[in-house]
Enzyme design. Structure first.
Site, mmCIF file in Angstrom:
data_model
loop_
_atom_site.group_PDB
_atom_site.id
_atom_site.type_symbol
_atom_site.label_atom_id
_atom_site.label_comp_id
_atom_site.label_asym_id
_atom_site.label_seq_id
_atom_site.Cartn_x
_atom_site.Cartn_y
_atom_site.Cartn_z
ATOM 1 N N ASP A 101 -2.797 3.579 -2.604
ATOM 2 C CA ASP A 101 -4.203 3.847 -2.965
ATOM 3 C C ASP A 101 -4.484 5.339 -2.833
ATOM 4 O O ASP A 101 -3.780 6.056 -2.113
ATOM 5 C CB ASP A 101 -5.141 3.093 -2.016
HETATM 6 N N1 URA Z 1 -1.843 -1.723 0.945
HETATM 7 C C1 URA Z 1 -3.068 -1.185 0.710
HETATM 8 O O1 URA Z 1 -4.080 -1.807 0.949
HETATM 9 N N2 URA Z 1 -3.114 0.057 0.202
HETATM 10 C C2 URA Z 1 -2.028 0.823 -0.050
HETATM 11 O O2 URA Z 1 -2.157 1.961 -0.476
HETATM 12 C C3 URA Z 1 -0.769 0.244 0.204
HETATM 13 C C4 URA Z 1 -0.703 -1.020 0.700
#
Ligand code: URA
Length: 230
Positions: A101
């Protein structure tokens, strides 16, 4: 075998359009003969562009320490892409093997090898990933068993695969998961009434984020590292 215009754009820092222009203008030779058509299929021939030999870049395997604020997309549509951190002529060839993310930091693997990234991201390969998680609310020891047993996430029809949670202190934990569902770590903690305030990926398979790599920096994986996924 690869088309000559694709070979040029992949290996000589040209776009498809400028590769075509270079061909039309007679700047390109293949084994010493001027070639103007981009659809010629080449293999091991000697390609020269304006008198300089163009060599294949080959396979690229990169580890990046992603800072928060960059998106794991190869285009800048939803924010600034992590590709902007790799200031190399071949960076356009890369794709991301397992996204993070925008606000997540840590280990991102990039490559131009589609088979390799498939091995990392395909659900059947069950590649373990370690995340360091900071949480809003205090963690409780019972959560270790809850995550080990698998939990139902919103909008899913199967529980998560067993995950290993190690509680480091009241608000920090390490979580190992073998899946890569959308926002998985945040959704797992949301499902048990908590909220992730910071998330950092430190490992994918047997590749650990190099501790000396500053945020925003990248290195090529060693042969031992990239071959560990084959
Ligand atoms: N899980 C999440 O919620 N976000 C990420 O960036 C990676 C794994």
């Amino acid at each position: 075998m690869i088309r000559l215009d694709k070979f040029l754009s992949d290996n000589a820092n040209l776009t498809r359009k400028t590769a075509k222009q270079a061909l039309h203008r007679g700047y390109v030779t293949v084994d010493g003969v001027i070639v103007r058509k981009g659809d010629l299929k080449i293999d091991q021939q000697c390609v020269m562009l304006a008198g300089q030999q163009v060599s294949p870049i080959g396979q690229l395997y990169i580890m990046l320490n992603k800072p928060a604020g960059y998106v794991c997309s190869t285009v800048d549509d939803d924010g600034i892409s992590v590709l902007n951190l790799i200031d190399e002529p071949w960076c356009e060839q890369l794709h991301i093997a397992g996204r993070l993310d925008k606000d997540t930091t840590g280990l991102v693997l990039l490559t131009n090898d589609g088979q390799w990234s498939h091995r990392i991201t395909s659900p059947s390969s069950k590649c373990d990933k370690t995340y360091e998680v900071t949480l809003d609310r205090p963690l409780t020891q019972e959560l270790v068993e809850v995550f080990a047993n698998g939990i139902m996430l919103n909008n899913e029809n199967k529980p998560t695969k067993p995950a290993q949670l190690t509680i480091l202190n009241e608000h920090r934990a390490e979580l190992v998961i073998s899946e890569g569902k959308y926002h998985q770590v945040k959704r797992m903690f949301a499902a048990v009434g908590n909220h992730v305030t910071a998330l950092h990926r430190s490992r994918v398979g047997s590749v650990r984020l190099d501790g000396s790599l500053q945020q925003g920096d990248w290195v090529r994986l060693t042969e031992q590292q990239y071959s560990s996924f084959f």
